[in-house]
Design a protein around this motif. Structure first.
Motif, PDB file in Angstrom:
ATOM      1  N   SER A 908      71.790 -27.291  58.385  1.00 41.15           N
ATOM      2  CA  SER A 908      72.169 -27.094  56.987  1.00 41.15           C
ATOM      3  C   SER A 908      73.508 -27.742  56.655  1.00 41.15           C
ATOM      4  CB  SER A 908      72.249 -25.594  56.678  1.00 41.15           C
ATOM      5  OG  SER A 908      73.201 -24.967  57.530  1.00 41.15           O
ATOM      6  N   SER A 909      74.325 -28.044  57.662  1.00 38.09           N
ATOM      7  CA  SER A 909      75.633 -28.645  57.386  1.00 38.09           C
ATOM      8  C   SER A 909      75.531 -30.129  57.081  1.00 38.09           C
ATOM      9  CB  SER A 909      76.571 -28.433  58.576  1.00 38.09           C
ATOM     10  OG  SER A 909      76.057 -29.084  59.730  1.00 38.09           O
ATOM     11  N   ASP A 910      74.485 -30.786  57.554  1.00 39.69           N
ATOM     12  CA  ASP A 910      74.309 -32.211  57.305  1.00 39.69           C
ATOM     13  C   ASP A 910      73.247 -32.391  56.222  1.00 39.69           C
ATOM     14  OD1 ASP A 910      74.272 -34.912  57.329  1.00 39.69           O
ATOM     15  OD2 ASP A 910      73.413 -35.138  59.331  1.00 39.69           O
ATOM     16  N   THR A 911      73.711 -32.563  54.996  1.00 37.15           N
ATOM     17  CA  THR A 911      72.786 -32.675  53.859  1.00 37.15           C
ATOM     18  C   THR A 911      72.768 -34.081  53.287  1.00 37.15           C
ATOM     19  OG1 THR A 911      74.544 -32.012  52.328  1.00 37.15           O
ATOM     20  CG2 THR A 911      73.173 -30.262  53.263  1.00 37.15           C
ATOM     21  N   ARG A 912      73.310 -35.049  54.034  1.00 32.42           N
ATOM     22  CA  ARG A 912      73.429 -36.397  53.494  1.00 32.42           C
ATOM     23  C   ARG A 912      72.087 -37.009  53.138  1.00 32.42           C
ATOM     24  NH1 ARG A 912      76.350 -39.286  58.227  1.00 32.42           N
ATOM     25  NH2 ARG A 912      74.904 -37.890  59.314  1.00 32.42           N
ATOM     26  N   PHE A 913      71.054 -36.681  53.910  1.00 31.81           N
ATOM     27  CA  PHE A 913      69.766 -37.340  53.709  1.00 31.81           C
ATOM     28  C   PHE A 913      68.778 -36.463  52.957  1.00 31.81           C
ATOM     29  CE2 PHE A 913      71.636 -38.965  57.699  1.00 31.81           C
ATOM     30  CZ  PHE A 913      71.873 -40.268  57.280  1.00 31.81           C
ATOM     31  N   GLU A 914      69.243 -35.368  52.403  1.00 35.86           N
ATOM     32  CA  GLU A 914      68.369 -34.543  51.599  1.00 35.86           C
ATOM     33  C   GLU A 914      68.120 -35.203  50.251  1.00 35.86           C
ATOM     34  OE1 GLU A 914      69.292 -30.472  51.281  1.00 35.86           O
ATOM     35  OE2 GLU A 914      69.571 -30.148  53.426  1.00 35.86           O
ATOM     36  N   PHE A 915      67.025 -34.807  49.639  1.00 37.06           N
ATOM     37  CA  PHE A 915      66.578 -35.486  48.418  1.00 37.06           C
ATOM     38  C   PHE A 915      67.663 -35.513  47.351  1.00 37.06           C
ATOM     39  CE2 PHE A 915      64.725 -35.588  44.229  1.00 37.06           C
ATOM     40  CZ  PHE A 915      63.828 -36.641  44.323  1.00 37.06           C
ATOM     41  N   GLY A 916      68.234 -34.334  47.042  1.00 32.46           N
ATOM     42  CA  GLY A 916      69.208 -34.258  45.962  1.00 32.46           C
ATOM     43  C   GLY A 916      70.512 -34.950  46.242  1.00 32.46           C
ATOM     44  N   LYS A 917      70.782 -35.259  47.504  1.00 28.66           N
ATOM     45  CA  LYS A 917      71.990 -35.996  47.837  1.00 28.66           C
ATOM     46  C   LYS A 917      71.770 -37.500  47.724  1.00 28.66           C
ATOM     47  CE  LYS A 917      73.950 -32.118  48.654  1.00 28.66           C
ATOM     48  NZ  LYS A 917      74.886 -31.550  47.654  1.00 28.66           N
ATOM     49  N   GLN A 918      70.529 -37.921  47.909  1.00 29.64           N
ATOM     50  CA  GLN A 918      70.218 -39.348  47.777  1.00 29.64           C
ATOM     51  C   GLN A 918      69.901 -39.727  46.344  1.00 29.64           C
ATOM     52  OE1 GLN A 918      67.890 -41.295  51.010  1.00 29.64           O
ATOM     53  NE2 GLN A 918      67.504 -39.218  51.732  1.00 29.64           N
ATOM     54  N   TRP A 919      69.314 -38.798  45.605  1.00 29.35           N
ATOM     55  CA  TRP A 919      68.946 -39.075  44.212  1.00 29.35           C
ATOM     56  C   TRP A 919      69.466 -37.943  43.319  1.00 29.35           C
ATOM     57  CZ3 TRP A 919      65.339 -39.648  48.225  1.00 29.35           C
ATOM     58  CH2 TRP A 919      64.960 -40.968  48.499  1.00 29.35           C
ATOM     59  N   PRO A 920      70.779 -37.889  43.104  1.00 29.25           N
ATOM     60  CA  PRO A 920      71.346 -36.750  42.362  1.00 29.25           C
ATOM     61  C   PRO A 920      71.493 -36.980  40.857  1.00 29.25           C
ATOM     62  CG  PRO A 920      73.114 -38.010  43.329  1.00 29.25           C
ATOM     63  CD  PRO A 920      71.829 -38.740  43.682  1.00 29.25           C
ATOM     64  N   ARG A 921      71.131 -38.182  40.358  1.00 25.84           N
ATOM     65  CA  ARG A 921      71.495 -38.530  38.984  1.00 25.84           C
ATOM     66  C   ARG A 921      70.455 -38.131  37.944  1.00 25.84           C
ATOM     67  NH1 ARG A 921      74.687 -41.689  42.024  1.00 25.84           N
ATOM     68  NH2 ARG A 921      76.724 -42.162  41.147  1.00 25.84           N
ATOM     69  N   ALA A 922      69.515 -37.311  38.318  1.00 22.78           N
ATOM     70  CA  ALA A 922      68.576 -36.687  37.372  1.00 22.78           C
ATOM     71  C   ALA A 922      68.012 -37.702  36.378  1.00 22.78           C
ATOM     72  CB  ALA A 922      69.255 -35.524  36.654  1.00 22.78           C
ATOM     73  N   ILE A 923      68.366 -37.606  35.095  1.00 18.57           N
ATOM     74  CA  ILE A 923      67.720 -38.429  34.063  1.00 18.57           C
ATOM     75  C   ILE A 923      68.013 -39.913  34.218  1.00 18.57           C
ATOM     76  CG2 ILE A 923      67.857 -36.484  32.453  1.00 18.57           C
ATOM     77  CD1 ILE A 923      69.948 -38.074  30.894  1.00 18.57           C
ATOM     78  N   ASP A 924      68.975 -40.266  35.070  1.00 18.72           N
ATOM     79  CA  ASP A 924      69.280 -41.680  35.283  1.00 18.72           C
ATOM     80  C   ASP A 924      68.547 -42.276  36.475  1.00 18.72           C
ATOM     81  OD1 ASP A 924      71.020 -41.819  33.110  1.00 18.72           O
ATOM     82  OD2 ASP A 924      72.714 -41.119  34.294  1.00 18.72           O
ATOM     83  N   GLU A 925      67.825 -41.452  37.222  1.00 21.29           N
ATOM     84  CA  GLU A 925      67.060 -41.984  38.345  1.00 21.29           C
ATOM     85  C   GLU A 925      65.830 -42.723  37.834  1.00 21.29           C
ATOM     86  OE1 GLU A 925      68.080 -42.093  41.259  1.00 21.29           O
ATOM     87  OE2 GLU A 925      69.601 -40.529  41.417  1.00 21.29           O
ATOM     88  N   VAL A 926      65.414 -43.742  38.584  1.00 20.22           N
ATOM     89  CA  VAL A 926      64.294 -44.576  38.147  1.00 20.22           C
ATOM     90  C   VAL A 926      63.018 -43.747  38.040  1.00 20.22           C
ATOM     91  CG1 VAL A 926      62.836 -46.549  38.734  1.00 20.22           C
ATOM     92  CG2 VAL A 926      65.309 -46.690  39.065  1.00 20.22           C
ATOM     93  N   TRP A 927      62.764 -42.852  38.996  1.00 23.44           N
ATOM     94  CA  TRP A 927      61.527 -42.062  38.956  1.00 23.44           C
ATOM     95  C   TRP A 927      61.495 -41.129  37.733  1.00 23.44           C
ATOM     96  CZ3 TRP A 927      63.399 -37.178  39.314  1.00 23.44           C
ATOM     97  CH2 TRP A 927      64.520 -36.945  40.111  1.00 23.44           C
ATOM     98  N   TYR A 928      62.659 -40.649  37.305  1.00 21.02           N
ATOM     99  CA  TYR A 928      62.728 -39.803  36.112  1.00 21.02           C
ATOM    100  C   TYR A 928      62.421 -40.640  34.869  1.00 21.02           C
ATOM    101  CZ  TYR A 928      64.504 -35.853  33.319  1.00 21.02           C
ATOM    102  OH  TYR A 928      64.623 -34.785  32.457  1.00 21.02           O
ATOM    103  N   ARG A 929      63.050 -41.790  34.764  1.00 21.75           N
ATOM    104  CA  ARG A 929      62.869 -42.644  33.589  1.00 21.75           C
ATOM    105  C   ARG A 929      61.420 -43.119  33.458  1.00 21.75           C
ATOM    106  NH1 ARG A 929      67.173 -47.275  34.196  1.00 21.75           N
ATOM    107  NH2 ARG A 929      66.313 -47.819  32.150  1.00 21.75           N
ATOM    108  N   ARG A 930      60.816 -43.514  34.585  1.00 22.89           N
ATOM    109  CA  ARG A 930      59.441 -44.012  34.537  1.00 22.89           C
ATOM    110  C   ARG A 930      58.454 -42.887  34.220  1.00 22.89           C
ATOM    111  NH1 ARG A 930      57.695 -46.823  39.627  1.00 22.89           N
ATOM    112  NH2 ARG A 930      56.111 -47.717  38.266  1.00 22.89           N
ATOM    113  N   ALA A 931      58.736 -41.685  34.738  1.00 26.84           N
ATOM    114  CA  ALA A 931      57.828 -40.562  34.473  1.00 26.84           C
ATOM    115  C   ALA A 931      57.804 -40.211  32.992  1.00 26.84           C
ATOM    116  CB  ALA A 931      58.253 -39.355  35.304  1.00 26.84           C
ATOM    117  N   VAL A 932      58.954 -40.245  32.344  1.00 32.16           N
ATOM    118  CA  VAL A 932      59.006 -39.939  30.912  1.00 32.16           C
ATOM    119  C   VAL A 932      58.289 -41.021  30.111  1.00 32.16           C
ATOM    120  CG1 VAL A 932      60.548 -39.653  28.936  1.00 32.16           C
ATOM    121  CG2 VAL A 932      61.117 -38.584  31.129  1.00 32.16           C
TER     122      VAL A 932
END
Length: 1291
Positions: A908-932
């Protein structure tokens, strides 16, 4: 019901296990019905699986209490502009206080003597807070003892890392001083300025206490030093070439905009060192110009010629690109013939008159810079005709070059400057060029100083902190040197391998990748910012002046009315004295930086929404802030990063060619530049995913000017889903949490696996630092829950009291009271965006259930499939689906994720490769923009994608993951808006297995995708392969694998081509390494060439004899000083060696090809345009386009849309030969014009708005007699030769 569920699960598992199906005959064909069945089955199963994993229905229910609010673009852009303006007023107010304090202190103290033991904080000599750091600073030169002057040591100070100042070690208790390499800190004028300006520390600190958002504050002196707050260790790598007087914030505040014509004498006498000095003079003049200035450089002998031919008979805007072109042109002129001064001056005056009459160019100051080694006479008649009769609108600055000059030359050249409101400078060495050239800035500032009352406020274009643009070329050159060294070493170790075709192809690909500029990682090392600055005036009217006068070719004399004495030294006569003269002196410029990230935070992106954005345009039409501004390539600043035009990033969809901008577009641009308020709907195209995807849309533009600044704010909102936004219900305030949840803070709803948008301003604490945005947000959520919480008001600038006349420098009690009052101003420790915090807390509370595992959620569900998957044993689930990450991101920037099943022994101390740490920008992420975007194609569908597999960034297919995203909209009947995006990630090989299990079943179990007779693909909506029988195809562009099929799909309009032009690209031109133009072929030069030939021949003969006698020799060479000549000699003489890593070259042909294989082509990064053709699935009448039968090899494929996805199922008859044709490429290619890019832009200029402030003359200026300075080495000039190594090499 249980029986039905069991049957469904059994069928699902059987479909995943069925693997043994192959065609019995190559003649068996697949029918269209089979392909349609596969598409329906795969899409339905993926959709059902996605609903279970993402729990999208429950996510949708979580927002049922939210309200839909109409988005008013006009009110939104005006509100943002007001907030930005209020922030700017804070910065301007701070600078005004620095200006007033500096003027008063200078008036009172600059004549005071400096104590002999005076110490100051020297930024270059401050201690680092840690020992071993990979940061170098310019070392002090080793002076000879005979020239050494003992000076007091620099003050030492303790520095601490400060998050507010970009994690740089600083000390906020005082300021420190930076002195350029070419300036001697203990020169009389310099040390006096450092001494009296020490009192600015109090005002720096007060400003920072009043406005904790303030960044660096500074005072740049006209003598060269810069006092900056807070104190820090100056970092320079590889050498310190920073001079505040050549920075935009200084140049533009020091003088009003100017039109400049530089005339360079290229007669026969301007050869050798004189030519080098002349080039250096021109380069330094160009360095003092900014985007609001206009310039041209002409050389003259018998004729007058522009240094850049396409700039003929015109002035060009002094952008970085144009200045670079002019500097490169300086390498091409040759010295010859006799100088025609009359033609040159006439040409310059006529050109400036045209611009003056047409109000073109800068439309303010005008100047001619004459660089020569002597004039025959003063050309008084020309000045009478072109300048004096118009009340001398053109200043003339003269630069006399040469150590041995005639008295007549000095007299005439100086007269030309003095008679035309200019300045004369005599230059005899390269090292003194920078300091002497900067004199013209002080002269142009005289009208400003004389009027005294007005202090123009100047906002600069975007720039990168302390980085000098000229360093970019140096850094690129260093990379090429390192690459050349590596090639030499590799070739010596294994010639056979190095020269093989495979290895050469590999290295060629690497070179191509290095010359790409789209994967711009590591940009964070540059802090992009703008600055606000104001000039600081010397309030004195008179000063004692010492002036040198040449009485003959060898003797300089300084005469005074009061007393004189003669001191003979080095064949010169120096008579020291002083006389009081009228002055109008610029003390310097005060300013502060404003990080662009601070402005962006005020643009409230959560109010604009997904696929919308705000940007700011300057009066020149250039971008200050824009999400598509890409100033860096490979961690190096682009050559023209601060002059990117608005219409070079806003790509309007009008099907025009590169740089063929429509009238409608240029009219829109003009309205924005003129700071009018308006709005307009436009068709646009835009790129995503590292310029590998493109899309079309309608966007609604709203714009308004930011008052009292040269900037215009523009907001772009998507026309359909951008009209409305989600807002929390009004009765769901944060403060109700303490009542509803019994004093439980919102932090209780954010316990595990969550992140927030790192660039958004939720709450910011000005006195505390946090390790992450999540930690800072948690801190404030706890505080909000406490009793007595108050939302902080937006900071407003304190009232600025402005005294008039000379009262400002009087130390009155009223002034002391104001200082005391400013010290007592309450300091805001933090700031919060109430609306964003409210939205975030609402999302956190209503989606807190997402933290539960899918198994826990499934136990409360009624859907059969949900229950079954939730109850599926852990090992069985992993065996069938692998680990799956379910995620959700909301409109407030909150991202949650869960791994199913949970990983055992997860760290739990190493969260560098977790999803939200790699893609934290929500509405600015490509997958968010394309889904909308996809929601308006099919509201039930998911958008599937894999990482792209390019030569630049190869994909590890075995570790590849598939991302599926789906937009969740909330509506109230007739209105709806995107509330969140849900999705999941899983291993790519599981999707491939799923796909081939389904497509392995067909008519009579014959001719299916598992056979060699058919090639089957899953291709996404932009033409990128998601699944293929050949796993190496994953992430590749389909047109590269099957260009013949892609051609047919484009012809059938299944895919539509989107032509995208990158106007911010960088290309690499071959660099000339030698330039013999400056060499004079005298008899001595011929002797030198003969001696060089004789020495080279002797060395070659010696090496040949040595090799003949010794059968094997080991040759070594210095790795740090490798040259092609030395390497080639070693290469030829290395046939036998004791080194096991070195092998014998196989053939003589390889030796002849040494330069082709080993030597690289040295290049120079150059701005250019690149175009690319990207593709997008066209959903209009798609079924009609796809439901076409197979026609043998005329149409050897089927295509079907996979239900509820953005993927096409493409089935190709492998027995039909591939049609020959050009391979589709989405890689950018350079747009070739008939002119260079700077020339093309100059030929087709775009509209710009001239700055409002223009102060170019004052009636009292005629009383100032100081108009020239001679070049005479003094006792403290011993450091100048040492500075040449740094200045001339890197500038």
């Amino acid at each position: 019901m249980c029986k039905l569920v069991g049957t469904f699960v059994l069928l699902l598992l059987l479909s995943l296990d069925s693997r043994d199906c192959s065609a019995s005959s190559q003649d068996d064909k697949i029918t269209l019905n089979s392909v349609q069945h596969w598409a329906v089955k795969l899409g339905s199963e993926l959709s059902s699986f996605g609903e279970v994993i993402t729990r999208k229905k429950r996510v949708q229910e979580s927002f049922k209490s939210a309200q839909i609010e109409s988005r008013d673009g006009e009110k939104l852009v005006q509100s943002m502009a007001d907030d930005i303006r209020a922030m700017m007023e804070l910065k301007v107010s701070a600078v005004k206080r620095i200006v007033e304090a500096a003027e008063n202190m200078a008036f009172d103290k600059q004549s005071e003597p400096v104590p002999e033991d005076y110490q100051f904080y020297n930024s270059k000599e401050m201690d680092e807070p840690y020992d071993e750091v990979s940061i170098t600073t310019t070392a002090e030169p080793d002076f000879n003892l005979e020239n050494w002057i003992v000076r007091p040591p620099t003050k030492s100070a303790h520095l601490q890392l400060n998050a507010h100042f970009y994690n740089i070690p600083v000390n906020t208790n005082f300021s420190s001083v930076h002195v350029p390499t070419n300036v001697y800190a203990w020169a009389d004028d310099v040390i006096k300025g450092i001494h009296w300006s020490e009192g600015l520390d109090t005002h720096f600190i007060n400003n920072y206490q009043s406005d904790p958002t303030l960044s660096w504050q500074y005072f740049g002196s006209s003598t060269g030093f810069m006092r900056h707050y807070p104190a820090m260790k100056w970092r320079a790598d590889p050498v310190d070439i920073y001079d505040c007087r050549t920075r935009a914030w200084y140049m533009e505040a020091a003088a009003s905009p100017k039109d400049v014509v530089i005339l360079v004498d290229r007669s026969g006498s301007m050869t050798g060192q004189r030519r080098d000095i002349a080039k250096h003079v021109v380069t330094n003049i160009l360095d003092t110009l900014g985007n609001n200035d206009f310039v041209n450089v002409m050389t003259f002998a018998d004729t007058v010629e522009e240094i850049v031919p396409c700039f003929e008979d015109s002035l060009v805007q002094a952008t970085m690109g144009n200045l670079r072109e002019l500097k490169l042109g300086l390498d091409n002129f040759e010295t010859m013939e006799i100088a025609n001064f009359s033609a040159a001056l006439t040409r310059a005056f006529e050109l400036l008159e045209i611009y003056r009459n047409n109000s073109g160019g800068a439309n303010c100051n005008q100047a001619i810079m004459l660089v020569t080694d002597g004039v025959p006479y003063n050309y008084k008649e020309l000045f009478e005709k072109y300048n004096w009769k118009y009340d001398t609108p053109v200043r003339v600055f003269t630069y006399l070059i040469g150590r041995e000059v005639k008295v007549a030359d000095v007299r005439e050249v100086k007269w030309m400057a003095c008679a035309n409101r200019g300045f004369y400078v005599h230059l005899s060495t390269l090292a003194e060029v920078r300091e002497r050239v900067l004199e013209h800035v002080n002269v142009l500032a005289r009208p400003l100083v004389l009027q005294r009352e007005t202090h123009p406020v100047v906002w600069t274009p975007v720039y990168a902190n302390v980085t000098d643009p000229k360093v970019a070329d140096y850094l690129w050159e260093q990379r090429e040197r390192a690459e050349q060294k590596e090639r030499f070493m590799s070739q010596r170790r294994d010639k056979t391998h190095f020269n093989s075709e495979t290895e050469q192809n590999r290295r060629w690909k690497i070179t191509q990748m290095k010359q790409g500029q789209y994967s711009e990682l590591g940009n964070s090392q540059y802090q992009l910012m703008t600055s606000v600055s104001m000039p600081v005036y010397d309030l004195r009217h008179n000063e004692n002046i010492t002036e040198n006068v040449l009485i003959n070719e060898a003797y300089w004399v300084s005469v005074t009315k009061e007393h004189s004495y003669v001191h003979n030294q080095s064949q010169s006569v120096e008579e020291n004295g002083q006389k009081e003269m009228r002055i109008a002196r610029l003390l310097g410029v005060a300013g502060t930086d404003v990080a662009l990230s601070e402005i962006q935070a005020l643009m409230t992106p959560y109010k604009i929404g997904v696929n919308g954005y705000a940007f700011i345009v300057t009066n020149n039409g250039y971008i200050l802030i824009h999400p598509d501004l890409r100033p860096v390539y490979q961690q190096i600043l682009k050559p023209s990063y601060n002059s990117v035009d608005m219409i070079e990033v806003e790509l309007f969809d009008d099907d025009r060619g590169p740089r063929n901008f429509s009238k409608e577009l240029t009219a829109l641009r003009q309205e924005i530049i003129d700071q009018r308020t308006g709005n307009k709907i436009m068709n646009v195209k835009y790129h995503m995913d590292d310029m590998k995807r493109a899309s079309r849309a309608k966007k609604h533009y709203f714009w308004t000017g930011i008052s009292e600044s040269p900037f215009t704010l523009v907001v772009a909102i998507p026309e359909n889903y951008g009209r409305h936004r989600i807002t929390p219900p009004p009765n769901d305030d944060i403060h109700r949490l303490s009542l509803t949840f019994k004093n439980i803070s919102a932090q209780q709803f954010l316990l595990d696996k969550w992140s927030v948008h790192p660039d958004w301003l939720y709450c910011r604490h000005y006195e505390r630092s946090f390790s992450s945005p999540e930690e800072e947000l948690s801190y404030f959520l706890e505080r909000v829950a406490r009793p007595g919480w108050r939302w902080p008001a937006k900071p407003r600038p304190p009232e600025h009291h402005k005294n008039k006349g000379h009262e400002r420098h009087n130390g009155t009690s009223d002034g002391r009271e104001r200082t005391k009052a400013s010290n007592s101003t309450p300091r805001n420790e933090y700031y919060c965006d109430h609306g964003l915090m409210q939205a975030l807390v609402y999302d956190a509370i209503n989606t807190a259930w997402f933290n539960k595992s899918i198994t826990e959620s499934a136990s409360n569900e009624t859907a059969p499939l949900t229950k079954v998957i939730g109850l599926l044993p852990r090992l069985k689930f992993i065996e069938r689906f692998g680990y799956i990450v379910a995620f959700m991101a909301t409109h407030s920037g909150l991202t949650r994720w869960q791994t199913h099943p949970p990983r055992e022994h997860e760290n739990s101390s190493d969260t560098r490769f977790e999803f939200g740490k790699q893609w934290p920008r929500a509405i600015d992420e490509v997958w968010y923009r394309r889904a909308v975007e996809q929601h308006y194609v099919d509201p039930l569908s998911y958008v599937y994608s894999v990482e792209m597999n390019t030569e630049k960034v190869p994909l590890n297919v075995s570790a590849a993951v598939v991302t599926a995203a789906h937009a969740v909209f909330h509506g109230d009947g007739h209105r709806k808006a995107p509330a969140a995006v849900v999705g999941y990630q899983f291993q790519h090989d599981r999707l491939a297995e799923w796909f081939f299990n389904i497509t392995a079943t067909c008519e009579n179990n014959k001719g299916c995708c598992a056979s060699n007779a058919w090639d089957c693909f899953l291709v996404d909506s932009n033409g990128w392969i998601i699944v293929s029988e050949d796993g190496n195809h994953t992430g590749l562009f389909f047109g590269k694998i099957r260009p013949d099929i892609m051609t047919r799909l484009v012809e059938d309009e299944v895919y539509k081509t989107i032509h995208v032009v990158d106007y911010q690209a960088v290309c690499f031109r071959e660099k000339k390494t030698t330039n013999p133009a400056g060499t004079l072929l005298t008899p001595l030069e011929n002797v030198r060439l003969v001696l060089a030939w004789f020495l080279a021949t002797s060395v070659w003969l010696y090496n040949t004899i040595t090799v003949g006698l010794a059968q094997g020799s080991v040759y070594t060479f210095d790795d740090e000083n490798v040259t092609p000549t030395v390497a080639y000699q070693n290469y030829e003489n290395d046939e036998e060696t004791d080194d096991p890593f070195l092998t014998k070259p196989p053939t003589a042909r390889i030796e002849r090809d040494f330069e082709k294989l080993v030597l690289i082509n040295r290049t120079r990064p150059t701005p250019c345009d690149r175009e690319m053709y990207l593709y997008q699935l066209d959903y209009s009448n798609l079924n009609e386009k796809l439901n076409k039968p197979l026609k043998e090899c005329d149409r050897p494929f089927y295509v079907q849309l996979v239900n509820f996805t953005n993927m096409l199922l493409v089935v190709v008859d492998a027995n039909c030969p591939k049609e020959e044709g050009s391979v589709f490429s989405v890689e950018p290619t350079e747009v070739l014009y008939n002119e260079t890019l700077p020339c093309l832009k100059h030929i087709h200029p775009l509209y710009r708005k001239q700055p409002v402030s223009c102060i170019r003359s004052h009636p009292e200026e005629s009383n100032i007699d100081m108009c020239g300075r001679a070049s005479i080495p003094g006792r403290n000039m011993f450091w100048i030769p040492l500075a040449v190594v740094f200045i001339y090499t890197y500038l």
